[in-house]
Design a protein around this motif. Structure first.
Motif, short mmCIF file in Angstrom:
data_model
loop_
_atom_site.label_atom_id
_atom_site.label_comp_id
_atom_site.label_asym_id
_atom_site.label_seq_id
_atom_site.Cartn_x
_atom_site.Cartn_y
_atom_site.Cartn_z
N GLY A 271 2.55 -2.52 -10.44
CA GLY A 271 1.54 -2.23 -9.42
C GLY A 271 1.39 -3.36 -8.44
N ILE B 232 3.60 -5.70 -7.64
CA ILE B 232 4.79 -5.79 -6.77
C ILE B 232 4.70 -4.71 -5.68
N MET B 233 4.38 -3.53 -6.12
CA MET B 233 4.37 -2.39 -5.20
C MET B 233 3.34 -2.59 -4.10
N GLU B 234 2.19 -3.09 -4.49
CA GLU B 234 1.15 -3.27 -3.47
C GLU B 234 1.60 -4.24 -2.40
N THR C 257 4.55 -4.76 -1.37
CA THR C 257 5.48 -4.10 -0.45
C THR C 257 4.77 -3.12 0.47
N ILE C 258 3.81 -2.42 -0.08
CA ILE C 258 3.08 -1.46 0.74
C ILE C 258 2.37 -2.18 1.87
N ARG C 259 1.77 -3.30 1.50
CA ARG C 259 1.04 -4.04 2.54
C ARG C 259 2.01 -4.56 3.60
N THR D 132 -5.31 0.54 -11.15
CA THR D 132 -4.08 0.23 -10.39
C THR D 132 -3.66 1.43 -9.55
N GLN E 177 5.65 6.37 0.90
CA GLN E 177 4.71 5.96 1.93
C GLN E 177 5.25 6.31 3.30
#
Lengths: 600, 97
Positions: free
Chosen positions: A114, A116-118, A120-122, B7, B92
């Protein structure tokens, strides 16, 4: 000479081991050089020898066998579930899932992933790394020489080759191509000649995607622009048929022979209609027939191409080309075998009114007619040895024409993306691309596509791909370079200006011509000589001959009278002169309005 | 349990996120915010692709390993975070302003 050295060994010593011992060198033979032998040879000085120290290579060619590929799909179904879980049963599935979610590892894994993913999303939300920075800057016109590249070649798979007479692109994108094959030579097809026409997939030139099996070979084939599964075909025996590619290779329905054309149906086109099922066809028997494919039993409407407006089938001109623009649904044009183009209105009240105008310009059959997609008032006609551009308003002559070619022109069309570009194909196998704002006297690009005559041509809607079909059924797919497919700056204005200029020139020439004629006529009526308006008389050929004869004889009579008068006056020299003065005006019945020869 | 939920919620709340899927090593979707058929499709296809990507990286250098995989397409971006047992997939739309 022989050099022999004899060494002896006793028999009893055979087999005994050799005992070697050193010895002084002995001279056995001494051969001295003989200079006299050199006289047999001539010294060569200098000696020129080539030396190269390089790896020796050899070249081999191999042509592998044609690789046949076919595309298949795979059906995916849900799987991977452990044996005790049945994916169809929701309860099992949810139970399994809940079990997994309680696992320690799962929780820690998710937390880690989670974070790591966040990150990248940001990142994604912060900057758009693929944004187009220079969108509003226009691409400058690159001055590269126009060119075209051959992409693919589709050959007729049959042994006996037939001409590809008509090409139609798939309406939804350049994926497919329908080609009609037919041997156009009169009685040229043997019973073995296949009657099939094919739909090719652009990527696969080895095997046609679909085969269409008509009763008689197809001369033309058109996709329905509204429904990409339906095709309309005109047959060599005059029948019209339509296919649905979902239903197989036999035509869904064919028009009955009694009501069809009596000559090959050279062109058939779809009409803009609410149902999308209407079409019309033309043939060299002089008829234009309208059909509705739902009811092919008989044509919905019939028109004879009779320029005398009397609907006389014997006077009808055979049609070779049809033109129809969906934006002008009631008007259409027909190109005739005799070289004239008839502009017609379908919605006219009487059949005589249907033929609105006639444009004469070509010396041979008009093989292709097309309106300029950007300027519908101007159209291109291709036939005999020239390509001509016409304006609808000027009927006497075309406003622009190409120079006289050495070989016959067979087909032509406008580029759908550039109003000044059109293409023509010729009997010597060349394809010419004309760009009228670049050069008016010569084609911009001339390509030798193949060695045999090209018979059909079609540009795909997006303007890049061209398909041309040849005499032995080889359809070549070409791609045009950027210069010929992107709209140039100011192009539309330049072309509008050019067309207007040429139209005006023709109008001026035409009005001047008319004025001159009017002057002559008024002069002749003032002189009192009889002169009928030759307009109608032109059509009656016999009258022309009699009129010419009459004039001739009347002139002779007048001359005779003068002669007699002069003879009476006793002038011998005049006799010789009047002999020279024989009627000059005998041949010109229209131009020389007064039949009076020059008197001395 | 609550952390996992938290999360998930946090990821979903980000701008442009269309969907989140958790897949285990056998390709079974454990958790998903999309409908079943789409989930199954993504799970099957992406896990194969991630496995191939990982084997590619390790073939070139056996000491290396795949940490993240991003697939950018015309319409959106698919982000794949691999782990030993599980795979987290997020779809996304980065242009969503």
């Amino acid at each position: 000479m022989e050099i022999v050295y004899v060494y002896t060994k006793k028999r009893q010593e055979f087999g005994r081991q050799c005992n070697f011992s050193d010895r002084q060198a002995e001279l056995h033979v001494d051969i001295t050089p003989d200079p006299s032998l050199a006289d047999n040879f001539i010294e060569r000085n200098p000696v020129d020898t080539g030396i190269q120290c390089v790896q020796e290579m050899s070249e081999h060619e191999i042509n592998t066998e044609r690789f046949e590929t076919s595309v298949r799909g795979i059906n995916h179904t849900e799987g991977g579930w452990p044996k005790d879980v049945n994916p169809q049963e929701v309860e099992h599935v949810t139970r399994y899932r809940k079990k997994v979610e309680k696992d320690e590892m799962y929780i820690s894994a998710i937390q880690q992933l989670g974070t790591i993913m966040e990150h990248t999303i940001r990142q994604n939300n912060a900057i758009d790394i693929y944004e187009e920075y220079f969108e509003d800057i226009e691409v400058d016109t690159v001055d590269e020489t126009p060119s075209a590249k051959t992409i693919n070649v589709f050959r007729d798979p049959n042994e006996i080759k037939r001409t590809s007479t008509h090409i139609s692109w798939f309406p939804d994108g350049p994926r497919k191509l329908a080609v009609a094959y037919c041997n156009l030579e009169f009685q040229g097809s043997t019973p073995d000649t296949s009657m099939e026409s094919y739909i090719w997939d652009v990527e696969n030139p080895n095997k046609p995607e679909t085969v269409l099996k008509p009763v008689s070979p197809l001369v033309c084939l058109e996709y329905n622009p509204k429904d990409s599964h339906i095709l309309l075909g005109g047959c060599y025996n005059g029948q019209i048929a339509y296919w649905d590619t979902r239903k197989g290779s036999q035509p869904v329905e064919m028009s009955p022979i009694e009501h069809s054309h009596r000559d090959p149906a050279y062109k058939a086109l779809w009409i803009q209609s609410k149902t999308g099922t209407e079409c019309f066809s033309a043939s060299s028997d002089g008829q234009v027939l309208w059909w509705d494919i739902r009811k092919m039993g008989e044509p919905t409407e019939k028109l004879y191409l009779d320029p005398t407006k009397k609907q006389d089938p014997t006077k009808a001109l055979g049609a070779m080309a049809l033109e129809y623009e969906p934006t002008m649904p009631t008007k259409f044009m027909v190109g005739c075998e005799q070289g004239s183009i008839l502009s017609c209105n379908r919605k006219a009240k009487t059949p005589a009114e249907k033929i609105v105008a006639q444009y004469n310009g070509h010396l041979g059959p008009v093989y292709s007619l097309q309106r300029n997609p950007f300027f519908p008032k101007n159209f291109l006609s291709v036939g005999d040895w020239k390509a001509r551009i016409w304006s609808e308003d000027i009927r006497e002559s075309s406003i622009m024409w190409s120079r006289q070619y050495k070989s016959y022109l067979t087909d032509g069309c406008w580029s759908p993306v550039r109003p000044s570009v059109f293409l023509v194909t010729k009997m010597d196998g060349t394809l010419d691309v004309w760009d009228i704002i670049f050069k008016q006297n010569d084609p911009t690009l001339s390509l030798q596509v193949c060695d045999e005559p090209l018979h059909s041509l079609r540009v795909q809607e997006q303007g890049r791909l061209i398909a041309c079909g040849s005499h032995s059924g080889t359809t070549t797919l070409l791609e045009l370079s950027d210069g010929l497919t992107t709209l140039q700056r100011n192009e539309k204005n330049l072309v509008t200006a050019m067309f207007e200029r040429e139209t005006r020139r023709e109008k001026i020439l035409d009005s001047r011509h008319r004025e001159m004629k009017l002057k002559e006529r008024s002069k002749s009526s003032a002189d009192g000589a009889k002169e009928e308006e030759p307009e109608e008389a032109r059509l009656e050929e016999e009258d022309l001959y009699t009129k010419a004869e009459k004039e001739f004889y009347s002139i002779i009579e007048q001359e005779k009278k003068i002669l007699e008068k002069k003879q009476q006056q006793g002038d011998d020299t005049d006799k010789a002169d009047t002999g020279k003065q024989s009627p000059i005006a005998e041949g010109d019945e229209e131009e020389k309005t007064n039949g009076n020869p020059k008197k001395k | 349990m609550a952390e996992v939920e938290e999360t998930f919620k946090r990821i979903q709340a980000h701008k442009g996120v269309i969907g989140v899927i958790v897949v285990n090593s056998e390709g079974i979707p454990i958790r998903s915010t999309l409908d079943n058929s789409t989930t199954v499709q993504y799970a099957g296809l992406i896990s194969q692709l991630a496995a191939k990507a990982r084997s590619t990286v390790r073939d070139i250098d056996p000491g290396n390993d795949l940490t993240f995989l991003r697939i950018r397409s015309k319409k959106h971006e698919i982000m794949v975070a691999p782990e030993n047992e599980y795979l987290l997939i997020v779809i996304q739309n980065p242009d969503a302003v």
